[in-house]
Design an enzyme around this catalytic site. Structure first.
Site, PDB file in Angstrom:
ATOM      1  CG  ASP A 190      -1.699   1.213   1.440  1.00 33.26           C
ATOM      2  OD1 ASP A 190      -2.286   1.690   0.447  1.00 33.26           O
ATOM      3  OD2 ASP A 190      -1.724   1.729   2.566  1.00 33.26           O
ATOM      4  CG  ASP A 192      -2.164   7.384   0.648  1.00 33.77           C
ATOM      5  OD1 ASP A 192      -1.216   7.479  -0.152  1.00 33.77           O
ATOM      6  OD2 ASP A 192      -3.258   7.951   0.469  1.00 33.77           O
TER       7      ASP A 192
END
Length: 414
Positions: A190, A192
């Protein structure tokens, strides 16, 4: 090193020779030079050095009966001359065969306490497992140790240990031992709050003057309280009218998570392929892909018309299900079985991806994610994931030193 009865793999008499003392060059060579005079064969060797103190164990075949007493006296005399201690134990056969079910248990502590270590060892024993070996992977920025365990299935051991990790103040990962751990694999992250410290949409929102509203919706979505796609459209709509020049500003504001460059650099050296998937925006992830030399990147795309953000996204939405789908796509393109993939994420929309991967790592994640992932890392250093893959801090530093030396040589040649 344990010598057991003749009912096991071999009934040949053996001697376990143990040497203790201050480590220095020549001890191992000296011991085996001494043993060589008695024509013994080496069955097993194990050596460890802790804070400059050596423990060397040699399992050898027993010499002829008339020579054993002389061997014992000679070894003790040699050890004394080296200011070492010796112990020689008679027995039968080789080491006890390891039980079925081989696992590697990696423990990260900051710090690693004696209490936590005791609880972990007891849990392993109570589950029917035996600790065959313990090895330190790193001493900073966290203490990382690896337990090689046999006699209990990996899933059983994982359930036993991981549920107790948070209470002990440590992070624990349990994976199957075997060749596949060192096979070329794929790591997908991922973006963020994982690869980077920021939430990209909040960086855009700060330029639009609606950061607080966007942050509230983001937090609810990451906790799993809102449908991600609906929350995405609601947040992006608040960005309508922003000048497209804000993209460059946001790119410059992105802060990588500590250890991110080290993680990616080391993985690439090991032959791994590395990708990112994000509920954020390609306007940022494409830049990260280029800067970090990533193999794959996929995210949502902000629509820009006449130099302005329209408040809409275009193309396929990357949501919770989309991330898992992209993990499978990247694995297929990389030629890597899904069982040999690693996924790293922090939010509820990463859960499907974490569960689909061979190893799902919740990185400084929300409680719902920590509980569902294979393992959790709760220290702010992304490169600690390397320890879960069996890579030591010394190996990372040695590889960095070689690269710096190569770069310096290239500069001199230029």
């Amino acid at each position: 090193m344990e010598v057991v009865s003749a009912t096991q793999t071999s009934d040949a008499p053996t001697l376990l020779v143990k040497i203790f003392g201050k480590d220095r060059p020549g001890i191992t060579a000296g011991l085996f030079d001494t043993l060589a005079a008695y024509s013994v064969d080496v069955v097993d060797i194990e050596q460890v050095v802790t804070r400059g103190r050596l423990t060397l164990c040699a399992l050898v075949t027993q010499p002829a009966a008339e020579l054993e007493g002389d061997l014992r006296a000679t070894v003790h005399n040699w050890a004394e001359s080296m200011k070492m201690q010796a112990e020689i134990i008679s027995g039968i056969g080789d080491n006890r065969p390891r039980g079925l079910g081989r696992s590697l248990v990696t423990v990260l502590g900051h710090p690693l306490t004696a209490q936590a270590t005791a609880r972990i060892a007891a849990r392993i024993a109570n589950a029917g497992g035996n600790i065959d070996r313990i090895f330190r992977l790193a001493k900073y920025p966290v203490t990382a140790v690896e337990f090689a365990v046999s006699g209990v299935e990996t899933e059983t051991l994982r359930t036993t240990l991981v549920t107790d990790a948070a209470a002990l103040g440590v992070d624990i990962a349990v994976v199957s031992a075997g060749l596949h751990r060192r096979a070329q694999r794929l790591v997908v992250m991922d973006v963020d709050s994982t690869l980077i410290q920021d939430e990209v949409i909040e960086l855009f929102a700060a330029h639009a003057g609606c950061e607080e509203k966007v942050a509230e919706v983001t937090a609810a979505a990451m906790r799993g309280e809102l449908d991600f796609e609906q929350s995405l459209h609601a947040r992006v709509a608040l960005l309508a009218g922003l000048d497209a020049s804000v993209v460059d500003k946001v790119r410059s504001e992105v802060r990588l998570t500590p250890g991110a460059r080290t993680l990616i650099r080391t993985l690439k050296r090991l032959g791994y392929q590395v990708g990112i998937v994000s509920g954020g925006f390609t306007q940022v992830t494409d830049d990260l892909k280029e800067r970090l030399g990533l193999d794959f990147a996929q995210a949502n795309t902000l629509e820009i018309v006449d130099g302005k953000l329209t408040g809409r996204v275009t193309g396929e939405i990357v949501d919770r299900a989309g991330k898992a789908r992209l993990l499978r796509r990247f694995a297929a393109e990389a030629g890597v079985p899904l069982s040999q993939t690693v996924a790293i994420g922090d939010g509820a929309n990463d859960l499907d991806m974490l569960n689909a991967a061979g190893l799902g790592v919740a990185f400084n994640a929300k409680p719902v994610v920590r509980e569902a992932a294979h393992t959790a890392v709760n220290v702010p250093f992304l490169d600690t994931v390397l320890y879960l893959l069996g890579v030591t801090r010394e190996e990372v530093e040695a590889a960095d030193a070689v690269e710096e030396g190569d770069a310096a040589d290239a500069g001199e040649e230029g």
